[in-house]
Design a protein around this motif. Structure first.
Motif, PDB file in Angstrom:
ATOM      1  N   ILE A 104       0.851  -1.188   0.000  1.00 44.72           N
ATOM      2  CA  ILE A 104       0.000   0.000   0.000  1.00 44.72           C
ATOM      3  C   ILE A 104       0.890   1.243   0.000  1.00 44.72           C
ATOM      4  O   ILE A 104       2.031   1.222   0.449  1.00 44.72           O
ATOM      5  N   ILE A 105       0.338   2.306  -0.555  1.00 42.67           N
ATOM      6  CA  ILE A 105       0.966   3.618  -0.490  1.00 42.67           C
ATOM      7  C   ILE A 105       0.034   4.511   0.315  1.00 42.67           C
ATOM      8  O   ILE A 105      -1.195   4.393   0.207  1.00 42.67           O
ATOM      9  N   ILE A 162       5.503   3.768   1.672  1.00 40.48           N
ATOM     10  CA  ILE A 162       5.079   2.492   1.106  1.00 40.48           C
ATOM     11  C   ILE A 162       5.282   1.422   2.181  1.00 40.48           C
ATOM     12  O   ILE A 162       6.283   1.446   2.919  1.00 40.48           O
ATOM     13  N   SER A 163       4.331   0.496   2.255  1.00 42.07           N
ATOM     14  CA  SER A 163       4.419  -0.552   3.270  1.00 42.07           C
ATOM     15  C   SER A 163       3.816  -1.841   2.738  1.00 42.07           C
ATOM     16  O   SER A 163       2.945  -1.830   1.864  1.00 42.07           O
ATOM     17  N   ASP A 164       4.285  -2.960   3.269  1.00 46.53           N
ATOM     18  CA  ASP A 164       3.696  -4.266   2.977  1.00 46.53           C
ATOM     19  C   ASP A 164       2.279  -4.307   3.552  1.00 46.53           C
ATOM     20  O   ASP A 164       2.008  -3.742   4.609  1.00 46.53           O
ATOM     21  N   ILE A 165       1.376  -4.995   2.859  1.00 46.02           N
ATOM     22  CA  ILE A 165      -0.008  -5.063   3.312  1.00 46.02           C
ATOM     23  C   ILE A 165      -0.178  -5.957   4.532  1.00 46.02           C
ATOM     24  O   ILE A 165      -1.145  -5.832   5.292  1.00 46.02           O
ATOM     25  N   ASN A 166       0.776  -6.852   4.759  1.00 49.33           N
ATOM     26  CA  ASN A 166       0.681  -7.807   5.869  1.00 49.33           C
ATOM     27  C   ASN A 166       1.218  -7.173   7.150  1.00 49.33           C
ATOM     28  O   ASN A 166       2.410  -6.903   7.251  1.00 49.33           O
ATOM     29  N   PRO A 167       0.394  -6.941   8.131  1.00 49.35           N
ATOM     30  CA  PRO A 167       0.874  -6.289   9.362  1.00 49.35           C
ATOM     31  C   PRO A 167       1.692  -7.190  10.269  1.00 49.35           C
ATOM     32  O   PRO A 167       2.230  -6.738  11.274  1.00 49.35           O
ATOM     33  N   ASN A 168       1.814  -8.441   9.949  1.00 46.75           N
ATOM     34  CA  ASN A 168       2.473  -9.377  10.855  1.00 46.75           C
ATOM     35  C   ASN A 168       3.872  -9.782  10.413  1.00 46.75           C
ATOM     36  O   ASN A 168       4.522 -10.602  11.068  1.00 46.75           O
ATOM     37  N   ASP A 169       4.349  -9.254   9.271  1.00 47.00           N
ATOM     38  CA  ASP A 169       5.662  -9.692   8.803  1.00 47.00           C
ATOM     39  C   ASP A 169       6.789  -8.764   9.242  1.00 47.00           C
ATOM     40  O   ASP A 169       7.947  -8.989   8.887  1.00 47.00           O
ATOM     41  N   ASN A 170       6.431  -7.726  10.023  1.00 47.69           N
ATOM     42  CA  ASN A 170       7.419  -6.805  10.598  1.00 47.69           C
ATOM     43  C   ASN A 170       8.280  -6.096   9.547  1.00 47.69           C
ATOM     44  O   ASN A 170       9.414  -5.693   9.820  1.00 47.69           O
ATOM     45  N   GLU A 171       7.765  -5.985   8.333  1.00 45.80           N
ATOM     46  CA  GLU A 171       8.464  -5.212   7.305  1.00 45.80           C
ATOM     47  C   GLU A 171       8.261  -3.726   7.591  1.00 45.80           C
ATOM     48  O   GLU A 171       7.125  -3.268   7.727  1.00 45.80           O
ATOM     49  N   ARG A 225       7.884   0.272   7.129  1.00 42.21           N
ATOM     50  CA  ARG A 225       7.457   1.212   6.089  1.00 42.21           C
ATOM     51  C   ARG A 225       8.665   2.036   5.663  1.00 42.21           C
ATOM     52  O   ARG A 225       9.557   2.302   6.465  1.00 42.21           O
ATOM     53  N   PHE A 226       8.693   2.482   4.407  1.00 40.42           N
ATOM     54  CA  PHE A 226       9.815   3.314   3.981  1.00 40.42           C
ATOM     55  C   PHE A 226       9.308   4.555   3.257  1.00 40.42           C
ATOM     56  O   PHE A 226       8.271   4.533   2.588  1.00 40.42           O
TER      57      PHE A 226
END
Length: 501
Positions: A460-461, A477-486, A488-489
């Motif tokens: 998502i943006i 920008i961030s991964d859509i999965n809130p559980n993968d601890n990626e 946001r940048f």
């Protein structure tokens, strides 16, 4: 005896008085005259109304219709006589005035431009002649001209002409030999030339050079920045170059790209109204397509969307949802609220025009509802949220149409400025009817706003901004999965209203 003394005194007084009068009388043997004429040096024609003066100063006169003059009663001595008239070269002559005589002087005057040689033609340097792939933001450079009389008086004019339609960009009164020019059109053939003027002679032009700008780059995202009080739309290239698409002279915002028709739709203020516009991906061919304006409680919060095939757009006007052809015309109402609430945002499922997601609220932007509506059956298929306090926004369908993004201020804060304290992104699964908060990486005291799915649906943006008023927004920008601890940048600083297509 007394009478003789009185007579003697009277005679003595008269003698002294006579002697004093003789001392104050001007001796005509100590003055003379200056005469002369003023003529044109080239054809010897008389010059009328030329100003004649002397140094040391005596009196000032002007030449008559025959170019002649006379200075009378000038004390004997050495003088510098000046003849002066606007547009002509001033002239000086030295004279000696003698008693009881006239000295004659002739002035020959000429146009000032005759004595001022024109400056040398400047030499164009960059871009070079026939150069290609020139950036649309380019620094033009030319060689310094020379002027024998006054180097500081030189002023340059840069002209850039579109080879196709002959439109000219003109930059005047340049004192340097460098000029930054921004927002040239991509893939365009241009001619450029620089001229120089010394303020006296006709302008001297350089050679005419030609160049071609680079092709429009591959674009990854669109966004908005504030420039001089107006919203301005930008594109972000894959090389992370920011390309301005709309003018800072207009208030343009909410870019929405449709790849099917290869157009960007956006909102623009037109007087007191707001209308839908379209443009090409490079910012050219900007056209208004709506006749009925966009309406809502706050234009900064209102959003629209394309239909799935790209042939039309849907947009809110208070309680009505309108559809309009992307080329203009065909305007019709496709939905109307039944309770008088205002439609603020709409998202269309890209594979099915009948499925739309809506945000409605009251006149203050609160008492919001988030729901999915089937235009074919006229039924609310999913009521995602209602009867909760606080601001809501940023609705979007996933590419597969099975999930919906939106934001909500979980603090439930409500005030006249529509300030939000802790807005978070929520993901709703239409199949499982599960609602998940995916703003796990958000800093305290900030708001996540305007989320949009990536074309793949994996990312998502969105916008993150501190919750104080007038804070600087940033696009992440961030991964859509809130559980993968990626984490946001950061994508763009000082930007908002992102689009990712």
């Amino acid at each position: 005896m007394k009478n003789k003394q009185l007579l003697f005194l009277i005679l003595a007084f008269l003698g002294v008085f006579h002697y004093g009068c003789e001392e104050d009388t001007i001796d005509e043997s100590e003055i003379g005259n200056i005469t002369g004429s003023v003529v044109n040096k080239e054809d010897k024609s008389p010059i009328a109304n030329a100003k004649i003066s002397t140094n040391p100063a005596t009196s000032t006169v002007f030449t008559d219709d025959f170019g002649q003059f006379i200075l009378e009663g000038v004390s004997v001595g050495e003088y510098s006589v000046q003849a002066k008239k606007e547009g002509l070269t001033a002239n000086f002559e030295g004279v000696t005035v003698q008693a009881n005589s006239s000295v004659n002087v002739i002035f020959e005057m000429e146009n000032e431009a005759v004595l001022n040689t024109p400056p040398k033609a400047p030499v164009p340097l960059l871009p070079q002649d026939n150069q290609v792939d020139v950036s649309n933001n380019f620094e033009f450079v030319w060689g310094k001209s020379t002027d024998r009389e006054d180097q500081e008086s030189l002023a340059y004019t840069l002209e850039i002409r579109d080879a196709q339609n002959q439109e000219v960009l003109r930059f005047e009164n340049i004192t340097d030999t460098i000029k930054q020019v921004d927002n040239l059109q991509f893939s365009k053939q241009y001619f450029w030339q620089v001229s120089v003027s010394d303020g006296v002679n006709d302008a001297v032009r350089s050679e005419l050079f030609t160049f071609k700008t680079a092709d429009f780059p591959v674009i990854t995202n669109y966004f908005v920045k504030n420039v001089n009080g107006n919203n301005v739309i930008y594109a972000l290239s894959e090389d992370e170059d920011e390309i301005q698409l709309t003018s800072e002279n207009y208030n343009s915002f909410r870019p929405r790209k449709n790849n099917g028709v290869n157009k960007i739709a956006f909102m623009r203020s037109v007087g007191a109204q707001t209308h839908l516009f379209t443009m090409n991906p490079d910012g050219s061919d900007q056209q208004q397509i709506s006749s009925i304006p966009i309406g809502g409680f706050n234009m900064e919060m209102v959003d629209f969307d394309w239909t799935s095939n790209g042939n039309a757009l849907v947009y809110p006007n208070f309680t009505n949802l309108f559809q309009v052809n992307y080329t203009g015309g065909g305007t019709q109402v496709i939905y109307q609220t039944s309770d008088g609430s205002l439609i603020t945002e709409v998202a269309v499922y890209e594979n099915d025009n009948s499925k739309i997601a809506l945000i409605t609220n009251d006149n203050s932007g609160y008492n919001a509802k988030v729901f999915v509506y089937d235009l074919t059956t006229n039924v609310v298929t999913h009521m995602i949220q209602q009867n909760l306090p606080g601001a809501v926004g940023g609705i979007d369908f996933s590419p597969a149409g099975n999930r919906v993004l939106f934001t909500r201020d979980v603090q439930g804060f409500e005030n006249p400025n529509y300030r939000q304290l802790d807005s978070r992104i929520f993901l709703y699964n239409l199949n499982t009817q599960v609602l998940v908060d995916i703003s796990s990486e958000k800093d305290a005291g900030t708001n996540d706003l305007d989320p949009k799915f990536s074309p793949t649906g994996a990312d998502i943006i969105f916008v993150n901004v501190p919750n104080n008023l007038n804070a600087t927004p940033q696009i992440y920008i961030s991964d859509i999965n809130p559980n993968d601890n990626e984490p946001r940048f950061l994508l763009v600083d000082g930007a908002y209203m992102p689009e990712w297509k």
